[in-house]
Design an enzyme around this catalytic site. Structure first.
Site, PDB file in Angstrom:
ATOM      1  N   LYS A 124      36.459  41.814  36.548  1.00  0.00           N
ATOM      2  CA  LYS A 124      36.598  40.732  37.499  1.00  0.00           C
ATOM      3  C   LYS A 124      37.032  39.587  36.908  1.00  0.00           C
ATOM      4  O   LYS A 124      38.179  38.797  37.394  1.00  0.00           O
ATOM      5  CB  LYS A 124      35.025  40.442  37.881  1.00  0.00           C
ATOM      6  CG  LYS A 124      34.726  39.493  39.000  1.00  0.00           C
ATOM      7  CD  LYS A 124      33.500  39.828  39.651  1.00  0.00           C
ATOM      8  CE  LYS A 124      32.269  39.359  39.156  1.00  0.00           C
ATOM      9  NZ  LYS A 124      31.768  37.809  39.408  1.00  0.00           N
ATOM     10  N   SER A 125      36.858  39.293  35.555  1.00  0.00           N
ATOM     11  CA  SER A 125      37.510  37.961  35.216  1.00  0.00           C
ATOM     12  C   SER A 125      38.886  38.220  35.005  1.00  0.00           C
ATOM     13  O   SER A 125      39.605  37.147  35.499  1.00  0.00           O
ATOM     14  CB  SER A 125      36.831  37.694  33.870  1.00  0.00           C
ATOM     15  OG  SER A 125      35.687  37.484  33.744  1.00  0.00           O
ATOM     16  N   ARG A 183      41.976  36.200  37.422  1.00  0.00           N
ATOM     17  CA  ARG A 183      43.174  35.425  36.575  1.00  0.00           C
ATOM     18  C   ARG A 183      44.467  36.127  37.019  1.00  0.00           C
ATOM     19  O   ARG A 183      45.541  35.410  37.017  1.00  0.00           O
ATOM     20  CB  ARG A 183      42.900  35.397  35.045  1.00  0.00           C
ATOM     21  CG  ARG A 183      41.766  34.629  34.758  1.00  0.00           C
ATOM     22  CD  ARG A 183      40.916  35.005  33.313  1.00  0.00           C
ATOM     23  NE  ARG A 183      40.119  34.032  32.798  1.00  0.00           N
ATOM     24  CZ  ARG A 183      39.007  33.934  33.096  1.00  0.00           C
ATOM     25  NH1 ARG A 183      38.428  34.705  34.015  1.00  0.00           N
ATOM     26  NH2 ARG A 183      38.210  33.009  32.542  1.00  0.00           N
ATOM     27  N   GLY A 233      31.486  31.931  41.016  1.00  0.00           N
ATOM     28  CA  GLY A 233      31.538  30.612  40.140  1.00  0.00           C
ATOM     29  C   GLY A 233      32.963  30.647  39.536  1.00  0.00           C
ATOM     30  O   GLY A 233      33.462  29.456  39.586  1.00  0.00           O
ATOM     31  N   ARG A 250      25.098  26.206  42.779  1.00  0.00           N
ATOM     32  CA  ARG A 250      25.536  26.358  41.371  1.00  0.00           C
ATOM     33  C   ARG A 250      26.329  24.775  40.841  1.00  0.00           C
ATOM     34  O   ARG A 250      26.894  24.146  41.632  1.00  0.00           O
ATOM     35  CB  ARG A 250      26.493  27.432  40.944  1.00  0.00           C
ATOM     36  CG  ARG A 250      25.467  28.790  41.281  1.00  0.00           C
ATOM     37  CD  ARG A 250      26.317  30.001  40.961  1.00  0.00           C
ATOM     38  NE  ARG A 250      26.504  30.005  39.467  1.00  0.00           N
ATOM     39  CZ  ARG A 250      27.526  31.138  39.200  1.00  0.00           C
ATOM     40  NH1 ARG A 250      27.903  31.946  39.990  1.00  0.00           N
ATOM     41  NH2 ARG A 250      27.729  31.058  37.915  1.00  0.00           N
ATOM     42  N   SER A 305      31.418  27.930  27.756  1.00  0.00           N
ATOM     43  CA  SER A 305      31.664  28.273  29.094  1.00  0.00           C
ATOM     44  C   SER A 305      33.098  28.642  29.215  1.00  0.00           C
ATOM     45  O   SER A 305      33.929  27.706  28.933  1.00  0.00           O
ATOM     46  CB  SER A 305      31.216  27.422  30.118  1.00  0.00           C
ATOM     47  OG  SER A 305      31.934  27.640  31.331  1.00  0.00           O
ATOM     48  N   GLN A 342      34.701  29.468  31.880  1.00  0.00           N
ATOM     49  CA  GLN A 342      35.049  29.125  32.980  1.00  0.00           C
ATOM     50  C   GLN A 342      35.486  27.599  32.890  1.00  0.00           C
ATOM     51  O   GLN A 342      36.564  27.191  33.449  1.00  0.00           O
ATOM     52  CB  GLN A 342      33.908  28.975  34.134  1.00  0.00           C
ATOM     53  CG  GLN A 342      33.532  30.472  34.387  1.00  0.00           C
ATOM     54  CD  GLN A 342      32.454  30.682  35.566  1.00  0.00           C
ATOM     55  OE1 GLN A 342      31.853  29.674  35.825  1.00  0.00           O
ATOM     56  NE2 GLN A 342      31.966  31.918  35.741  1.00  0.00           N
ATOM     57  N   ASP A 398      26.891  37.901  30.817  1.00  0.00           N
ATOM     58  CA  ASP A 398      26.839  38.600  31.914  1.00  0.00           C
ATOM     59  C   ASP A 398      25.821  39.779  32.067  1.00  0.00           C
ATOM     60  O   ASP A 398      25.623  40.390  33.005  1.00  0.00           O
ATOM     61  CB  ASP A 398      27.812  38.919  32.697  1.00  0.00           C
ATOM     62  CG  ASP A 398      28.545  37.741  33.222  1.00  0.00           C
ATOM     63  OD1 ASP A 398      28.145  36.822  33.412  1.00  0.00           O
ATOM     64  OD2 ASP A 398      30.083  37.895  33.321  1.00  0.00           O
ATOM     65  N   ARG A 405      24.068  41.538  39.812  1.00  0.00           N
ATOM     66  CA  ARG A 405      23.525  42.113  38.600  1.00  0.00           C
ATOM     67  C   ARG A 405      22.243  42.233  38.583  1.00  0.00           C
ATOM     68  O   ARG A 405      21.573  43.107  37.645  1.00  0.00           O
ATOM     69  CB  ARG A 405      24.021  41.228  37.445  1.00  0.00           C
ATOM     70  CG  ARG A 405      25.556  41.253  37.142  1.00  0.00           C
ATOM     71  CD  ARG A 405      26.155  40.676  35.992  1.00  0.00           C
ATOM     72  NE  ARG A 405      27.549  40.268  36.109  1.00  0.00           N
ATOM     73  CZ  ARG A 405      28.707  41.007  36.347  1.00  0.00           C
ATOM     74  NH1 ARG A 405      28.557  42.448  36.428  1.00  0.00           N
ATOM     75  NH2 ARG A 405      29.794  40.341  36.462  1.00  0.00           N
TER      76      ARG A 405
HETATM   77  C1  S3P Z   1      33.796  34.190  33.396  1.00  0.00           C
HETATM   78  C2  S3P Z   1      32.790  33.296  32.414  1.00  0.00           C
HETATM   79  C3  S3P Z   1      31.462  33.446  32.267  1.00  0.00           C
HETATM   80  C4  S3P Z   1      30.760  34.751  33.144  1.00  0.00           C
HETATM   81  C5  S3P Z   1      31.429  34.841  34.458  1.00  0.00           C
HETATM   82  C6  S3P Z   1      32.804  35.081  34.386  1.00  0.00           C
HETATM   83  C7  S3P Z   1      34.955  34.030  33.629  1.00  0.00           C
HETATM   84  O1  S3P Z   1      30.823  32.112  32.800  1.00  0.00           O
HETATM   85  O2  S3P Z   1      29.331  34.503  33.222  1.00  0.00           O
HETATM   86  O3  S3P Z   1      30.790  35.957  35.139  1.00  0.00           O
HETATM   87  O4  S3P Z   1      35.853  34.889  34.180  1.00  0.00           O
HETATM   88  O5  S3P Z   1      35.422  33.003  32.832  1.00  0.00           O
HETATM   89  P1  S3P Z   1      30.641  30.981  31.974  1.00  0.00           P
HETATM   90  O6  S3P Z   1      32.139  30.864  31.000  1.00  0.00           O
HETATM   91  O7  S3P Z   1      30.625  29.964  32.897  1.00  0.00           O
HETATM   92  O8  S3P Z   1      29.749  31.251  31.066  1.00  0.00           O
END
Ligand code: S3P
Length: 760
Positions: A337-338, A342, A410, A438, A483, A485, A631, A709
């Site tokens: 997913k990440s 991107r 998020g 959030r 984080s 993110q 996660d 999840r």
């Molecule tokens: C993610 C970072 C994580 C993760 C999320 C995906 C990302 O969050 O929990 O499912 O793709 O950068 P955090 O970086 O806020 O912990």
């Protein structure tokens, strides 16, 4: 726009003359009446009965069949006659008032070049007070009897002014349509004709042709009698006014022929696909068309594409999972997913065409994809995980027509915040109900420090309003939470910032952004816990192979780790060192995990992971592993519930601000199953049952709180439960793992999904 605001647009005409009192002219009169227009409305039409009808309906004050009687006293004249009749009507007007002095004249014709040519012929030049226009509204009905006061509300009216057009006349025509509730935009004549040929004239031609073809067949009565909704939807417009359409196709001949050529080429491709049974080609076409249709719907309804799509595809989903089962075989879970998010973001900003394979076709990454389509990026697919992105370059994004909806994600909201902070246009980011709770200050605050102008809702929650045109300055940011993110958000903003953007992380977090930027030729440096880049460089398109998502694979790793006799291989899983907390933690618990066929694909390490059953033991989870498995804890808690002794987790406060408060949601579910545990502010202790001979816990009904999840973790728990586990609120599994049920069934679990409303 509602009728209430209609009155605000002032139409200051003493006498309006509508020439041609049919559906369009009659609806204009009706809309002006409804808006409280104070002037007189007169009409001229060759059919005296239409005039009488208009008076009876209270739409016009009077009228006649003779233009010479009506035209001189009008302050504004609207020509609403068929396109090919325009020339003779304008000719008559020219004899009455050769320069149109003191009068504004406009028209409603569906083609513009032919009408401009007619005007040039008649007047010898374009009179400054002649403003050509076209309301994009109508219906298959005709005649003043079908007049509808709301026909123009929220519809576009295109005006096609020329260089010599008088600004005052243009403003008056604009005000006329705005008073009817329409949005007025301007375009040049040839662009108008091209666009209309494609979006209106071609579909009318096809509808006329299809109905005519079927109507000429011997069994036509049967065909029409049994015609289903598809026929009805497709052919409604074939009931339109024949004269009007003959005129349009005559007047806009060149543009219609060119769009017909395009259409015929597309049809020929589909014909070949049908003839040769090429299912892939058919799917690719239908898939693109289906997504494009939903997108179109969202533009028309001014809603998010994803809402349109989700409204159709979602609903309440409940899982019922039978106790027991096996974990055998070999499966490939969907793409990461990440990395999928991107790949779209960087592909869109790159120069050139990026091809992505293994893309996760989950709702979250599809929302990201659609957001870029809404910002003008051409994206093909996804089709079986393949997406082709036609990058627009760092400064090529266009303002979306409405808020960008990022669903449940998020990641998308935070990464978009960084990326959008650097754009010239203003944007708004919204999401689903869970996302609305959030925290977004973690990105809004550092972005503001870089110079971004961002508003959040109360408490730093979504939606985010990001003002365009801010000039960003690079900065050093020492992140208070580990984080990825936040780090990624700032690096993306840093692409647009002046100078260097430098981020320090208190613990290692996933580094996909840095790796992928590198893959796109953008230099990112790292030293220890700090990474940085300089703004103002370019991204160059490339190919991305998205590995299977280790976070999705986790559910099946845990399934195999807790099920006696299990032997399961997870193929092509991304094992980026910043993501392998789950492998480290399960191994510490005694799980038998083997990484085979390790390789590097497109800058990311990948392996097949073979898991065979071995008894698990409770451990104290090393705090350093927490961000690396952030996660994976819902599934790891299920492993802990099946281990001998106590598993202790600390330093995991972040779990409280994920798609749900995951510490609380898991504790509640564990309580339902009868698993002993102690919930803490930043962690949990779980006392497991490591006896492979007896069920580890009972069954029960659990609320996943809409967190994908949590839902999947408790589904896996059923492998060692004594009774059914029923899990409510599971629709969001589709955000990250759309084919979870199919794969879970394939490895030997027994799981049904019930959709509210009775669908299977
Ligand atoms: C993610 C970072 C994580 C993760 C999320 C995906 C990302 O969050 O929990 O499912 O793709 O950068 P955090 O970086 O806020 O912990």
């Amino acid at each position: 726009m509602s009728q209430a605001s209609v009155n605000e647009s002032a139409v200051d005409e003493s006498r309006l003359l509508i020439v041609g009192l049919g559906l369009i002219g009659g609806s204009l009169a009706a809309a002006l009446r409804a808006a409280g227009f104070q002037g007189e409305i007169m009409a001229c039409d060759p059919d005296a009965r239409e005039i009488e009808r208009g008076i009876e309906m209270g739409l016009i004050d009077g009228g006649s069949t003779r233009l010479a009687e009506q035209a001189p006293a009008a302050s504004m004249i609207v020509l609403a006659v068929p396109v090919l009749a325009m020339e003779s009507v304008m000719g008559e007007l020219a004899t009455l008032n050769p320069t149109l002095a003191g009068q504004v004249v406009t028209d409603v014709g569906s083609t513009k070049a032919a009408i401009r040519d007619a005007a040039l012929k008649v007047f010898g030049h374009m009179p400054p007070t002649l403003v050509l226009g076209h309301p994009i509204a109508g219906s298959e009905k005709s005649g003043v009897a079908a007049a509808n006061s709301t026909l123009y509300v929220d519809h576009n009216v295109i005006l096609t002014p020329e260089a010599e057009t008088d600004a005052g006349a243009l403003a008056r025509v604009r005000a006329l349509w705005q008073a009817c509730g329409a949005q007025v935009l301007e375009m040049d004549v040839s662009r108008h004709d091209e666009v209309l040929a494609q979006t209106s004239h071609l579909p009318h031609l096809l509808a006329f042709s299809l109905v005519d073809t079927l109507a000429r067949q011997d069994q036509r009565l049967d065909i029409f009698r049994y015609a289903a909704g598809g026929f009805r939807d497709f052919t409604r417009i074939a009931g339109s006014d024949p004269v009007m359409w003959r005129d349009i196709f005559t007047a806009n001949r060149e543009a219609v022929l060119s769009s017909l050529d395009d259409f015929e080429r597309g049809l020929a491709r589909l014909r070949t696909a049908v003839e040769t049974g090429d299912g892939d080609a058919m799917l690719a076409t239908f898939d693109r068309a289906s997504h494009a249709r939903h997108y179109f719907e969202s533009l028309l309804n001014k809603t998010s594409y994803q809402t349109e799509y989700a409204m159709q595809s979602q609903g309440q989903v409940t899982y019922r999972v039978r106790p027991g089962g096996s974990a055998q075989g070999s499966v490939r879970v969907p793409g990461d997913k990440s990395i999928s998010h991107r790949s779209i973001m960087l592909g869109a900003l790159a120069e050139g065409v990026t091809t992505v394979t293994g893309f996760l076709e989950g709702e979250d990454s599809l929302a990201t994809l659609q957001a870029f389509r809404e910002m003008g990026v051409a994206i093909e697919g996804p089709h079986q995980g393949r997406v082709v992105i036609h990058g627009v370059g760092m400064h090529g994004l266009q303002a979306p027509s409405g808020p960008i909806y990022v669903g449940n994600s998020g990641t998308a909201m935070r990464l978009f915040a960084g990326l959008l902070a650097g754009q010239a246009f203003t944007s708004e980011l919204t999401g689903d109900e869970s996302l609305t709770r959030r925290p977004m200050n973690r990105v809004a605050e550092p972005l503001r420090a870089m110079g971004a102008v961002i508003d959040t809702a109360e408490g730093g929650r979504p939606p985010l309003h990001i003002h365009g045109g801010a000039s960003l300055k690079g900065m050093y940011y020492d992140m208070p939470v580990a984080s990825a993110q936040v780090k990624s958000c700032l690096l993306l903003a840093g692409l647009y910032a002046d100078g260097e953007t430098r981020v320090r992380e208190p613990a290692p977090t996933r580094d996909h952004t840095e790796r992928m930027l590198g893959g796109f030729g953008y230099q990112v440096e790292r030293q220890g816990d700090t990474c940085w880049l300089n703004g103002g460089e370019r991204l160059t398109a490339g190919a991305i192979d998205v590995p299977a998502d280790i976070s999705s694979a986790t559910f099946f790793m845990v399934a195999a780790a807790i099920t006696p006799d299990a032997d399961l291989t997870l193929e092509h899983v991304g094992i980026n060192p910043t993501r392998i907390g789950v492998i480290n933690i399960l191994t510490l618990m005694g799980a038998n995990l083997e990484l085979v066929n390790e390789r590097e694909i497109g800058g990311e390490p990948v392996a097949d992971i073979r898991v065979r059953y071995a008894p698990l033991t409770g451990i104290d989870i090393p705090v350093a592993q927490v961000p690396l498995a952030i996660d994976e804890f819902p599934a790891l808690f299920i492993a802990a519930a099946n281990a001998s002794g106590t598993t202790r987790l600390r330093g995991a406060a972040e779990l409280r601000v994920k798609e749900s408060d995951r510490l609380q949601a898991m504790a509640d579910g564990l309580a339902t199953l009868g698993v002993e545990h102690r919930l803490l502010d930043e962690g949990i202790d779980i006392v497991g049952n490591g006896d492979a001979q007896t069920p580890s816990y009972g069954g029960g009904r659990i609320d996943s709180l809409g967190d994908h999840r949590i839902a999947m973790a408790f589904a896996v728990a059923a492998l060692r439960a004594g009774d059914d586990i029923v899990i409510d609120n599971c629709a969001n599994v589709a955000t990250s793992f759309p084919d979870f049920i199919e794969l879970a069934t394939r490895i030997g679990m027994t799981l049904d999904a019930e959709r509210a409303g009775g669908e299977g």
